[in-house]
Design an enzyme around this catalytic site. Structure first.
Site, PDB file in Angstrom:
ATOM      1  N   SER A  79      65.025  39.300  17.848  1.00 40.57           N
ATOM      2  CA  SER A  79      64.202  40.292  18.543  1.00 40.57           C
ATOM      3  C   SER A  79      64.983  41.409  19.212  1.00 40.57           C
ATOM      4  O   SER A  79      64.379  42.303  19.809  1.00 40.57           O
ATOM      5  CB  SER A  79      63.301  39.598  19.573  1.00 40.57           C
ATOM      6  N   LYS A  82      63.904  44.892  18.361  1.00 39.68           N
ATOM      7  CA  LYS A  82      62.872  45.619  19.102  1.00 39.68           C
ATOM      8  C   LYS A  82      63.462  46.741  19.962  1.00 39.68           C
ATOM      9  O   LYS A  82      62.754  47.675  20.338  1.00 39.68           O
ATOM     10  CB  LYS A  82      62.063  44.654  19.964  1.00 39.68           C
ATOM     11  N   SER A 326      58.311  39.931  24.211  1.00 34.15           N
ATOM     12  CA  SER A 326      58.821  39.986  22.839  1.00 34.15           C
ATOM     13  C   SER A 326      57.712  39.819  21.807  1.00 34.15           C
ATOM     14  O   SER A 326      57.732  38.917  20.965  1.00 34.15           O
ATOM     15  CB  SER A 326      59.908  38.918  22.631  1.00 34.15           C
TER      16      SER A 326
END
Length: 489
Positions: A79, A82, A326
């Site tokens: 993640s 992101k 997330s």
């Protein structure tokens, strides 16, 4: 972990006491000791045996790399991907960007009856709640409409109809973090887990009772098969909550003791467009409006007119649940939205093309990256740690940087929408509240990249990508130790 921290702290204190009183020399000496401490940790940590660690540390003031370990090696970011998606979205869409949901009709109202279809057109809003559908129904009710003599049609054509990113594992299909991507979707709570429902299983009052099952939002879009049983207080808690492949049937099995805590699970629905349409239909019914036709998917005709609209929160606010918690679906929606806005097509292909182009503005070399989605769920995504710290250094000059920084989880802060995925980590006073960073986890991968305020008052930028781990939870302990060493500088 505590013993290791004491060991590294002792080294730092000993060195600090012996150093000469020159700020420049202290800074250089501190970095040398930091290098020694980090090298000793990564060379001797059992959790990293057979694994790959990519580490990049920069000065936040001038961007110079002060420590690197395989920083140019492409690794799975999980993640941490992101960070790129959020930066590109803020650049392309802007902090004030909102997502619109529209209700159209192709009919006329006569004697409180709408003779024609009602169309629910989604334009990517990942934050729609049951209360928002209630407000839309209320707006229609205020027009004096009591009956809709036509169909209720969901239009999700703002994006393409590809529901899953290229490498989403099949095992994630029924999870909230693997939910289908649609321009028309809905969330169960203000955590905004788009395209999913929240399922609660509570024990019955006595042995042999079926557990009590509650679903949020209340909906008949999914069928619940409850095969679980309540057992005595000293019995075993062993509950499974699973959705069948390609069907909206949730089966609950196992045992739950009489005084056990509620079991919770978030389940991704099959076909979120129809899910959203069903929630609007439910709201219409509760507001005394009858739909005589069918619930369908289709396109709003050019001749239709708008009855009411709903605007989402701005992107600057959406970033908080997106980054703190997330949220994978938010990431993929932002990718498709960028593709739609810039290239007229809401697809992964176009959106990722836009992202790659935008991040070059921050000194990130797209030729060093492999990008397959916006969330990092793919095991094919590859980013070098040095590219992540370069991004984090460069975005500091952007006017939207305060929103970006505010969206990052904060170490040790227990409030969910502050600490996010770091709320239960790094609670020691040395680091608590001083680390703003994006975490990442997929199978065999743990990552964290962000900013840390050091003991000496400087800010360091870091990226730690750990791949091929046997246990990603142990990887997080290594990350916390490494960041603590940085905070001690």
């Amino acid at each position: 972990m505590i013993n290791r921290l004491k060991y590294y702290n002792l080294i730092f204190i000993t060195v600090l006491a012996a150093s000469v009183p020159s700020i420049k020399v202290n800074a250089m000496y501190g970095h040398e000791k930091m290098t020694q401490q980090i090298n000793q940790l990564i060379n001797n940590e059992p959790a990293l045996k057979g694994a790959i660690a990519g580490i990049s540390i920069r000065s936040a003031s001038d961007g110079k790399i002060i420590y690197g370990h395989q920083g140019d090696i492409r690794l799975r970011p999980a993640s941490n991907m992101k960070l790129l998606t959020a930066a590109a979205a803020l650049t392309i869409l802007g902090e004030d960007h909102t997502f619109t949901t529209e209700i159209h009709t192709d009919g006329l109202v006569k004697k409180k009856t709408l003779h024609g279809n009602l169309y629910l057109k989604g334009k990517g809003d990942p934050t729609l709640l049951q209360s928002d559908f209630d407000k839309m129904a209320e707006d229609i009710q205020k027009r004096g409409i009591k009956k809709i003599k036509g169909n209720l049609v969901g239009d999700d054509s703002w994006y393409d109809n590809v529901r899953y990113s290229l490498d989403l594992p099949w095992s994630d299909e029924t999870t909230h973090y693997g939910a289908q991507i649609s321009a028309l979707t809905a969330s169960p709570t203000r955590d905004f887990d788009s395209g999913s429902v929240k399922v609660l299983v509570q024990p019955g009052t006595k042995k042999g009772d079926k557990p009590i099952v509650k679903i949020t939002p209340k909906t008949n879009y999914l069928k619940i098969n409850n095969h679980a049983v309540t057992v005595p207080e000293d019995g075993k808690k062993d509950i499974t909550i699973e959705r069948e492949h390609a069907r909206n049937i949730i089966t609950i099995e196992g045992t739950i003791p009489t005084k056990a805590k509620t079991e919770k699970e978030w389940i991704g629905v099959w076909e979120p467009t129809r899910y959203a349409v069903s929630l609007l239909n439910q709201s219409l019914t509760e507001h005394g409006i009858q739909v005589t036709g069918k619930l369908k998917t289709g396109l709003v005709p050019d001749t239709a007119r708008i009855l009411t609209t709903h605007q989402s929160m701005p992107l600057s606010e959406l970033l908080v649940p997106f980054m703190k918690l997330s949220n994978n679906v938010h990431a993929e929606i932002l990718i498709k939205e960028m593709g739609r806005v810039v290239k007229g097509e809401g697809s992964w292909e176009k959106g990722l093309s836009v992202l790659k182009n935008e991040i070059t503005k921050y000194g990130v070399n797209p030729n060093t990256l492999v990008l397959r989605d916006g969330s990092g769920v793919s095991h094919v995504d590859l980013i070098p740690a040095n590219q992540l710290t370069q991004l984090l250094f460069a975005v500091q000059k952007e006017k939207w940087f305060p929103s970006y920084l505010h969206s990052l989880p904060v170490a040790g802060e227990s409030e969910k929408m502050v600490g996010g995925t770091l709320r239960n980590r790094m609670k020691d006073p040395l680091v608590r509240g001083k680390v703003y960073a994006k975490t990442g986890t997929i199978s065999t991968v743990s990552s964290i990249s962000g900013y840390v305020k050091t003991k000496s008052g400087q800010t360091l930028i870091f990226s730690i990508l750990l791949n091929n781990l046997m246990d990603d939870s142990k990887g997080k302990k290594v990350e916390d130790l490494l960041i603590t060493i940085l905070a001690n500088q």
